[in-house]
Each structure stands twice: as structure tokens, then as C-alpha cells.
Design a protein around this motif. Structure first.
Motif, PDB file in Angstrom:
ATOM      1  N   LEU A  23     -43.998 -45.766 -27.120  1.00 31.11           N
ATOM      2  CA  LEU A  23     -43.232 -46.987 -27.366  1.00 31.11           C
ATOM      3  C   LEU A  23     -43.462 -47.487 -28.784  1.00 31.11           C
ATOM      4  O   LEU A  23     -42.522 -47.917 -29.474  1.00 31.11           O
ATOM      5  CB  LEU A  23     -43.619 -48.060 -26.356  1.00 31.11           C
ATOM      6  CG  LEU A  23     -42.804 -49.357 -26.412  1.00 31.11           C
ATOM      7  CD1 LEU A  23     -41.330 -49.092 -26.114  1.00 31.11           C
ATOM      8  CD2 LEU A  23     -43.362 -50.374 -25.404  1.00 31.11           C
ATOM      9  N   ALA A  24     -44.724 -47.439 -29.247  1.00 35.03           N
ATOM     10  CA  ALA A  24     -45.021 -47.845 -30.620  1.00 35.03           C
ATOM     11  C   ALA A  24     -44.340 -46.913 -31.616  1.00 35.03           C
ATOM     12  O   ALA A  24     -43.820 -47.355 -32.648  1.00 35.03           O
ATOM     13  CB  ALA A  24     -46.531 -47.854 -30.848  1.00 35.03           C
ATOM     14  N   PHE A  25     -44.321 -45.622 -31.305  1.00 35.84           N
ATOM     15  CA  PHE A  25     -43.649 -44.636 -32.150  1.00 35.84           C
ATOM     16  C   PHE A  25     -42.161 -44.958 -32.229  1.00 35.84           C
ATOM     17  O   PHE A  25     -41.560 -44.961 -33.316  1.00 35.84           O
ATOM     18  CB  PHE A  25     -43.870 -43.237 -31.561  1.00 35.84           C
ATOM     19  CG  PHE A  25     -43.588 -42.113 -32.511  1.00 35.84           C
ATOM     20  CD1 PHE A  25     -42.313 -41.912 -33.047  1.00 35.84           C
ATOM     21  CD2 PHE A  25     -44.588 -41.225 -32.854  1.00 35.84           C
ATOM     22  CE1 PHE A  25     -42.050 -40.866 -33.909  1.00 35.84           C
ATOM     23  CE2 PHE A  25     -44.337 -40.164 -33.726  1.00 35.84           C
ATOM     24  CZ  PHE A  25     -43.060 -39.984 -34.257  1.00 35.84           C
ATOM     25  N   ALA A  26     -41.550 -45.246 -31.065  1.00 41.44           N
ATOM     26  CA  ALA A  26     -40.123 -45.566 -31.024  1.00 41.44           C
ATOM     27  C   ALA A  26     -39.829 -46.858 -31.777  1.00 41.44           C
ATOM     28  O   ALA A  26     -38.822 -46.955 -32.493  1.00 41.44           O
ATOM     29  CB  ALA A  26     -39.656 -45.673 -29.571  1.00 41.44           C
ATOM     30  N   ALA A  27     -40.701 -47.866 -31.619  1.00 41.88           N
ATOM     31  CA  ALA A  27     -40.494 -49.141 -32.309  1.00 41.88           C
ATOM     32  C   ALA A  27     -40.573 -48.962 -33.817  1.00 41.88           C
ATOM     33  O   ALA A  27     -39.777 -49.532 -34.576  1.00 41.88           O
ATOM     34  CB  ALA A  27     -41.523 -50.160 -31.837  1.00 41.88           C
ATOM     35  N   ALA A  28     -41.538 -48.144 -34.275  1.00 43.87           N
ATOM     36  CA  ALA A  28     -41.665 -47.895 -35.707  1.00 43.87           C
ATOM     37  C   ALA A  28     -40.439 -47.168 -36.239  1.00 43.87           C
ATOM     38  O   ALA A  28     -39.940 -47.476 -37.329  1.00 43.87           O
ATOM     39  CB  ALA A  28     -42.933 -47.078 -35.980  1.00 43.87           C
ATOM     40  N   ALA A  29     -39.926 -46.215 -35.445  1.00 39.77           N
ATOM     41  CA  ALA A  29     -38.724 -45.481 -35.861  1.00 39.77           C
ATOM     42  C   ALA A  29     -37.514 -46.415 -35.912  1.00 39.77           C
ATOM     43  O   ALA A  29     -36.670 -46.319 -36.806  1.00 39.77           O
ATOM     44  CB  ALA A  29     -38.466 -44.324 -34.907  1.00 39.77           C
ATOM     45  N   ASP A  30     -37.432 -47.333 -34.934  1.00 41.36           N
ATOM     46  CA  ASP A  30     -36.328 -48.301 -34.935  1.00 41.36           C
ATOM     47  C   ASP A  30     -36.391 -49.206 -36.160  1.00 41.36           C
ATOM     48  O   ASP A  30     -35.374 -49.505 -36.791  1.00 41.36           O
ATOM     49  CB  ASP A  30     -36.374 -49.153 -33.666  1.00 41.36           C
ATOM     50  CG  ASP A  30     -35.933 -48.383 -32.423  1.00 41.36           C
ATOM     51  OD1 ASP A  30     -35.326 -47.307 -32.578  1.00 41.36           O
ATOM     52  OD2 ASP A  30     -36.210 -48.857 -31.310  1.00 41.36           O
ATOM     53  N   ASP A  31     -37.605 -49.663 -36.480  1.00 40.59           N
ATOM     54  CA  ASP A  31     -37.771 -50.584 -37.604  1.00 40.59           C
ATOM     55  C   ASP A  31     -37.472 -49.912 -38.937  1.00 40.59           C
ATOM     56  O   ASP A  31     -36.838 -50.501 -39.818  1.00 40.59           O
ATOM     57  CB  ASP A  31     -39.193 -51.143 -37.621  1.00 40.59           C
ATOM     58  CG  ASP A  31     -39.462 -52.071 -36.446  1.00 40.59           C
ATOM     59  OD1 ASP A  31     -38.474 -52.486 -35.806  1.00 40.59           O
ATOM     60  OD2 ASP A  31     -40.634 -52.362 -36.168  1.00 40.59           O
ATOM     61  N   GLU A  32     -37.947 -48.670 -39.091  1.00 34.75           N
ATOM     62  CA  GLU A  32     -37.812 -47.994 -40.373  1.00 34.75           C
ATOM     63  C   GLU A  32     -36.496 -47.251 -40.497  1.00 34.75           C
ATOM     64  O   GLU A  32     -36.070 -46.940 -41.599  1.00 34.75           O
ATOM     65  CB  GLU A  32     -38.974 -47.008 -40.558  1.00 34.75           C
ATOM     66  CG  GLU A  32     -40.331 -47.698 -40.596  1.00 34.75           C
ATOM     67  CD  GLU A  32     -41.472 -46.701 -40.646  1.00 34.75           C
ATOM     68  OE1 GLU A  32     -41.179 -45.486 -40.723  1.00 34.75           O
ATOM     69  OE2 GLU A  32     -42.630 -47.130 -40.605  1.00 34.75           O
ATOM     70  N   GLY A  33     -35.863 -46.956 -39.343  1.00 37.94           N
ATOM     71  CA  GLY A  33     -34.655 -46.146 -39.363  1.00 37.94           C
ATOM     72  C   GLY A  33     -35.044 -44.690 -39.329  1.00 37.94           C
ATOM     73  O   GLY A  33     -35.435 -44.107 -40.340  1.00 37.94           O
ATOM     74  N   GLY A  34     -35.008 -44.066 -38.123  1.00 37.72           N
ATOM     75  CA  GLY A  34     -35.439 -42.679 -37.972  1.00 37.72           C
ATOM     76  C   GLY A  34     -34.595 -41.724 -38.763  1.00 37.72           C
ATOM     77  O   GLY A  34     -34.971 -40.585 -39.004  1.00 37.72           O
ATOM     78  N   ASP A  35     -33.416 -42.188 -39.200  1.00 37.75           N
ATOM     79  CA  ASP A  35     -32.545 -41.318 -39.974  1.00 37.75           C
ATOM     80  C   ASP A  35     -32.784 -41.440 -41.473  1.00 37.75           C
ATOM     81  O   ASP A  35     -31.954 -41.033 -42.272  1.00 37.75           O
ATOM     82  CB  ASP A  35     -31.074 -41.637 -39.660  1.00 37.75           C
ATOM     83  CG  ASP A  35     -30.737 -43.113 -39.881  1.00 37.75           C
ATOM     84  OD1 ASP A  35     -31.672 -43.886 -40.155  1.00 37.75           O
ATOM     85  OD2 ASP A  35     -29.558 -43.472 -39.774  1.00 37.75           O
ATOM     86  N   GLY A  36     -33.973 -42.005 -41.807  1.00 37.78           N
ATOM     87  CA  GLY A  36     -34.306 -42.049 -43.224  1.00 37.78           C
ATOM     88  C   GLY A  36     -34.030 -43.383 -43.874  1.00 37.78           C
ATOM     89  O   GLY A  36     -33.768 -43.465 -45.065  1.00 37.78           O
ATOM     90  N   GLY A  37     -34.089 -44.466 -43.069  1.00 37.58           N
ATOM     91  CA  GLY A  37     -33.915 -45.783 -43.647  1.00 37.58           C
ATOM     92  C   GLY A  37     -32.572 -46.405 -43.384  1.00 37.58           C
ATOM     93  O   GLY A  37     -32.198 -47.366 -44.037  1.00 37.58           O
ATOM     94  N   HIS A  38     -31.820 -45.864 -42.416  1.00 34.21           N
ATOM     95  CA  HIS A  38     -30.506 -46.417 -42.117  1.00 34.21           C
ATOM     96  C   HIS A  38     -30.478 -47.037 -40.717  1.00 34.21           C
ATOM     97  O   HIS A  38     -29.471 -47.025 -40.041  1.00 34.21           O
ATOM     98  CB  HIS A  38     -29.445 -45.319 -42.212  1.00 34.21           C
ATOM     99  CG  HIS A  38     -29.393 -44.692 -43.565  1.00 34.21           C
ATOM    100  ND1 HIS A  38     -28.891 -45.343 -44.674  1.00 34.21           N
ATOM    101  CD2 HIS A  38     -29.811 -43.482 -44.005  1.00 34.21           C
ATOM    102  CE1 HIS A  38     -28.980 -44.546 -45.735  1.00 34.21           C
ATOM    103  NE2 HIS A  38     -29.537 -43.412 -45.351  1.00 34.21           N
ATOM    104  N   GLY A  39     -31.628 -47.567 -40.279  1.00 35.55           N
ATOM    105  CA  GLY A  39     -31.683 -48.167 -38.957  1.00 35.55           C
ATOM    106  C   GLY A  39     -31.073 -49.554 -38.954  1.00 35.55           C
ATOM    107  O   GLY A  39     -30.587 -50.066 -39.960  1.00 35.55           O
ATOM    108  N   ASN A  40     -31.165 -50.193 -37.805  1.00 34.38           N
ATOM    109  CA  ASN A  40     -30.555 -51.509 -37.651  1.00 34.38           C
ATOM    110  C   ASN A  40     -31.560 -52.639 -37.801  1.00 34.38           C
ATOM    111  O   ASN A  40     -31.315 -53.755 -37.377  1.00 34.38           O
ATOM    112  CB  ASN A  40     -29.888 -51.604 -36.272  1.00 34.38           C
ATOM    113  CG  ASN A  40     -28.739 -50.633 -36.144  1.00 34.38           C
ATOM    114  OD1 ASN A  40     -27.999 -50.424 -37.093  1.00 34.38           O
ATOM    115  ND2 ASN A  40     -28.601 -50.021 -34.970  1.00 34.38           N
TER     116      ASN A  40
END
Length: 297
Positions: A71-88
Motif C-alpha cells: 500500500l505504501a509502495f502504491a501510494a508513493a507511485a500515485d504521488d510521484e506518478g508511476g509513469d515518470g511524473g505524470h500522476g494525478n
């Protein structure tokens, strides 16, 4: 069997009970034995089942043991944008175990969108996919040998297509905290170039050659000295195939596991070509994807 029954009340008169009269705690005890899709189905029966189907005690056992890390991994990916900085941007964290399960079922891209993880909605096992763009492929930047194709047949919407080469080598690696258990790793490959013409899927096989001369070798190694090797002749054209590389076992859910995997066909007495490399997939051992063609040793 009906959903109601008659009982004799204290005043000597008959009354009727139904499933809706069951205490939520009793319903929850039954739901513990169901898979997540089944829990969601019975939640439609009535208010008691709907309430029990949202209880943390029901969903706690469906989550991976290291779900907090995931969950922490997913939250970090959501915050940073897993696609390289294009998250919401930042999103609210799920509060209930059911919401956590639903969040982890949704694929989480990371490493600039070239890798994804999710949990299987039926059993809660962890699954991962690594794109060809996250791997080191010999000659990938030389257009005489390789090209990148856009396609809807890949979850990453692109694949690496080999036109012709003497030395084929594809290497990849992954660092991840897996829940304890056994896992299998596969290369997802396709002989022939798939494309669409007038709405129909067509596979061009004119460049397919060289795979029958020698088998292709697949290898796996882990940071705790597990190793696996398999070899296959690549033969079936026109379909995506999962070639089983090997299995590995995770004993400690809190320990980072480093995986290295590769695909080799380095016999330089002949060229080979016409191969699509999509991704590497990691599934819980024994997991069966309904739409996958799987090849084992």
C-alpha cells in the motif's frame, strides 16, 4: 431451500425469519470462507450481508501479509506518478481493509511506467509485469535489428520487435518485497508481427526464421542464490505465449528480493528474426491466466 423459515414465538404464535435477521457477526464468519468475488456477490442479498461484506475481519485474511508495504509502495507511485511524473497528485488513502484490497487490485505502474504490480482479485496473490523497455536488449537502438511497435495487445501498449539478428540477449532485473510463498516467472513472446487491417487481426510471418535451429535459453537467479534454467524451441506463430523460466520461493515477506532474468539465443552460426518481446510476468505458482497460452519444460 428458501430464505425464510417459521418458528414458534414466546406467545405461541408462528413467526417468520429470513436471512436478513442473521447477526452480521454470524454472516461475517461465513464470508471468511469465500473468495473476494463471491463476497461481493452475496453482499447484494440484504443489509446484513452488505454490512458483513464490508467488515475488516472479512477482508484482513484476503490481503497479502505485507499489504502495508504494498500500500505504501502504491501510494508513493500515485504521488510521484508511476509513469515518470505524470500522476494525478496525492490521493486519499483507503481506510478499510476492503478499500485497501480494491486499491491493490488496481495495477500500480512504477519505474517510469515500465513495471506494474497488482494483486489477483480472486485469491489476493501478488502479480508483476515488466515491460521490454525496462530490460537491456542487445542491439535495441539499432533499427536494422529492432523496432518499437505500438499495440493494444500489450498492457504497456508497446512491444519490441526483432527483425533479424545474430546474437539475441535480453536481460532484466527487479527488486521487490514479495509476500512469502512460491512464484513463477514467464517471458511473454510472439512469433510474427501482429497488426490490424480493416478491423481484422493479421500476423505477418515473413521475417520469422532461425528459431528451429537451436533452443532459446531462459534463466533466473535470485539474491538468495536460487537458480533456474529452461530451454525451448520457439515454434508457435501468431499467438502470445508465456514461456516458463522457472520458480522461486520467498520465505521472508519483509526482505527485499532481487531477481535477475534473461533470454538467450547466441549461436552465431545463423540469424533469427520475426519475434515480438512484450514483457516478463511474475505470478503466484500455480496461477492460471484464463487467456494465456503457457509452455512449461
Amino acid at each position: 431451500m428458501g430464505s425464510g423459515s417459521s418458528i414458534l414465538g414466546a406467545d405461541g404464535e408462528w413467526g417468520v425469519t429470513s436471512l436478513g435477521d442473521m447477526p452480521e457477526s454470524c454472516v461475517a464468519a461465513v464470508l471468511l470462507y469465500l473468495d473476494p468475488p463471491e463476497i461481493c456477490q452475496v453482499a447484494r442479498l440484504n443489509r446484513a450481508f452488505r454490512g458483513a461484506a464490508s467488515a475488516d475481519c472479512v477482508w484482513a485474511g484476503k490481503l497479502p501479509v505485507n499489504y502495508r508495504y504494498l500500500l505504501a509502495f502504491a501510494a508513493a507511485a500515485d504521488d510521484e506518478g508511476g509513469d515518470g511524473g505524470h500522476g494525478n497528485g496525492k490521493r486519499s488513502s483507503p481506510s478499510s481493509k476492503k478499500d485497501i484490497f480494491a486499491r491493490l487490485c488496481r495495477p500500480t505502474p512504477f519505474d517510469f511506467g515500465n513495471k506494474e504490480f497488482w494483486i489477483d482479485k480472486n485469491k489476493g496473490g501478488i502479480c508483476l509485469s515488466i515491460s521490454s523497455k525496462a530490460m537491456v536488449i542487445t542491439g535495441i537502438d539499432d533499427r536494422r535489428y529492432w523496432s518499437q511497435l505500438a499495440t493494444e495487445e500489450s498492457r504497456f501498449h508497446h512491444i519490441a520487435y526483432l527483425q533479424q539478428i545474430w546474437w539475441l540477449e535480453v536481460d532484466g532485473e527487479l527488486d521487490f518485497c514479495f509476500p512469502a510463498g512460491s512464484y513463477s516467472i514467464f517471458f511473454r513472446l510472439h512469433l510474427g508481427r501482429p497488426y490490424r487491417r480493416m478491423g481484422r487481426r493479421i500476423c505477418g510471418t515473413e521475417q520469422v526464421h532461425g528459431w528451429e535451429a537451436k533452443p532459446t535459453r531462459f534463466q533466473l537467479s535470485t539474491s538468495d542464490e536460487q537458480h533456474a534454467t529452461s530451454e525451448y524451441y520457439l515454434e508457435q506463430e501468431g499467438s502470445w505465449i508465456l514461456y516458463h523460466v522457472g520458480d522461486f520461493v520467498v520465505l521472508n515477506s519483509d526482505e527485499l528480493m532481487k531477481l535477475k532474468f534473461s533470454m538467450l539465443q547466441i549461436d552465431c552460426t545463423h540469424t533469427k528474426g520475426g519475434l515480438c518481446v512484450d514483457s516478463v510476468l511474475i505470478y503466484p505458482k500455480g496461477y492460471r491466466h484464463e487467456k494465456a497460452n503457457i509452455v512449461h519444460m
